[in-house]
Design a protein around this motif. Structure first.
Motif: not given
Length: 120
Positions: A36-48
């Motif tokens: 009974g919880v809600c999971v939502q996208p927050r952020s995404s980063t990519e590093a090389t």
């Protein structure tokens, strides 16, 4: 349904190493299923980053989500816990936000928990 997600909270057992320091053991810890919880996208980063000895580049992707509880639901989670959700094991990021109830003093209205997974 907005609160249709299920998570599992992994609370580590705390042991001691030979130097007397705390060691977190997630395999020996406890697992608590929360529905009974809600999971939502927050952020995404990519590093090389390139290795100094070779020309190979290594990519690192950090993806984040935020867990919301419905009104009136407190969540027993700490910053050292891990969260399993949708086939992923994620780290808890920072402190848990427990929003105060606007009518009942001392009560929690809802919680928000940031989690992330690092790959690469």
């Amino acid at each position: 349904m907005i609160f249709g997600d299920t998570i599992t909270i992994l609370r580590p057992a705390i042991g001691r190493d030979r130097y007397g320091s705390d060691v977190l053991d997630y395999g020996a810890g406890t697992r608590t299923v929360v529905t009974g919880v809600c999971v939502q996208p927050r952020s995404s980063t990519e590093a090389t980053s390139a290795s100094r000895t070779t020309s190979d580049a290594r990519s690192m992707v950090t993806t984040g989500w935020r867990i919301y509880t419905p009104a009136g639901m407190d969540l027993d989670v700490t910053p050292v816990d891990r969260i399993e959700w949708a086939g992923r094991t994620c780290e808890v990021v920072g402190e848990i936000a427990r929003w105060p109830h606007p009518i009942r003093p001392g009560a929690v209205h809802h919680c928000e928990v940031d989690i992330e997974k690092v790959a690469g």
